[in-house]
Scaffold this active site. Structure first.
Site, mmCIF file in Angstrom:
data_model
loop_
_atom_site.group_PDB
_atom_site.id
_atom_site.type_symbol
_atom_site.label_atom_id
_atom_site.label_comp_id
_atom_site.label_asym_id
_atom_site.label_seq_id
_atom_site.Cartn_x
_atom_site.Cartn_y
_atom_site.Cartn_z
ATOM 1 N N LEU A 22 0.821 -1.206 0.000
ATOM 2 C CA LEU A 22 0.000 0.000 0.000
ATOM 3 C C LEU A 22 0.857 1.260 0.000
ATOM 4 O O LEU A 22 0.447 2.286 -0.530
ATOM 5 C CB LEU A 22 -0.931 0.026 1.220
ATOM 6 N N GLY A 25 7.581 4.078 2.957
ATOM 7 C CA GLY A 25 8.259 5.256 3.476
ATOM 8 C C GLY A 25 9.741 4.982 3.544
ATOM 9 O O GLY A 25 10.218 3.958 3.058
ATOM 10 N N GLU A 29 7.376 -0.049 5.504
ATOM 11 C CA GLU A 29 6.490 -0.332 4.383
ATOM 12 C C GLU A 29 5.160 -0.788 4.954
ATOM 13 O O GLU A 29 5.091 -1.367 6.035
ATOM 14 C CB GLU A 29 7.070 -1.344 3.407
ATOM 15 N N VAL A 30 4.101 -0.485 4.213
ATOM 16 C CA VAL A 30 2.749 -0.795 4.635
ATOM 17 C C VAL A 30 2.154 -1.741 3.601
ATOM 18 O O VAL A 30 2.140 -1.434 2.400
ATOM 19 C CB VAL A 30 1.907 0.495 4.768
ATOM 20 N N LYS A 48 2.410 -3.334 8.965
ATOM 21 C CA LYS A 48 3.435 -2.296 8.885
ATOM 22 C C LYS A 48 4.710 -2.885 9.462
ATOM 23 O O LYS A 48 4.702 -3.442 10.566
ATOM 24 C CB LYS A 48 3.002 -1.065 9.689
ATOM 25 N N ASP A 155 1.660 13.974 14.404
ATOM 26 C CA ASP A 155 1.777 13.963 12.940
ATOM 27 C C ASP A 155 0.393 13.995 12.291
ATOM 28 O O ASP A 155 0.135 13.278 11.326
ATOM 29 C CB ASP A 155 2.555 12.727 12.482
#
Length: 184
Positions: A22, A25, A29-30, A48, A155
């Site tokens: 999905l 970063g 990773e997702v 994740k 965030d």
């Protein structure tokens, strides 16, 4: 190392079968996944995990642990829920609720591309959901002691507000969260 490299076999992370990536970063990773096994529920989840480059980085491992601890303290309909946190092959994996729909950033971009925008009522509704999620996080307690242990997201951004197809926005990504009273 390339952005497509992973630290686990491409098809499995523990008992979860990977459907597709999905997002990616710099340090995580997702992945969209589904549980496997004889008694597994047929439910899509998000896994994740740290990228291969950061898999052994203690600062990043601690950050993922703090995210898991923060998520585990939180239960609210406007927050993405945690399902599991485990180690497989020495690597951490966080399993979260899958929210089927775009982020607020994606939704605004799609609307803008078509000459449209969110209505005031939509903005109010989404904002009220985010504020409710934050209020719940700030009211969190330590599950062991019952002492106040607010979770500060740190965030909040349109990319971290997910809009499922039913419209009930959910706040996600506690990767930079701070649990008041807990050292990082």
């Amino acid at each position: 190392m390339s952005k497509t490299a992973t630290m686990f076999p491409a098809e499995m992370v523990g008992p979860y079968k990977i459907v597709r990536r999905l997002g990616l970063g710099e340090s995580t990773e997702v992945l969209l996944a589904t549980a496997t096994g004889e008694n597994a529920l047929d439910r899509l989840v998000v896994v994740k995990r740290l990228t291969a480059r950061f898999a052994e980085d203690q600062t990043q491992r601690d950050s993922l642990l703090v995210e898991a601890m923060a998520c585990a303290r939180l239960t609210h309909p406007a927050l993405v829920h945690i399902y599991d946190f485990f180690t497989v092959g020495g690597h951490l994996a966080l399993v979260l609720e899958y929210v089927d729909g775009p982020s607020l950033a994606q939704l605004v971009g799609l609307l803008r591309a078509h000459g449209a925008a969110l209505t005031d009522a939509m903005i109010y509704f989404i904002t009220s959901r985010v504020f409710a999620a934050l209020a719940s996080a700030h009211a969190a307690h330590d599950p062991k002691t019952g002492d106040a242990a607010p979770v500060v997201h740190r965030d909040v951004s349109p990319g971290n507000v997910l809009i499922p197809w039913d419209g009930f926005a959910k706040l996600s990504d506690f990767g930079l969260a701070k649990i008041v009273g807990v050292s990082e």
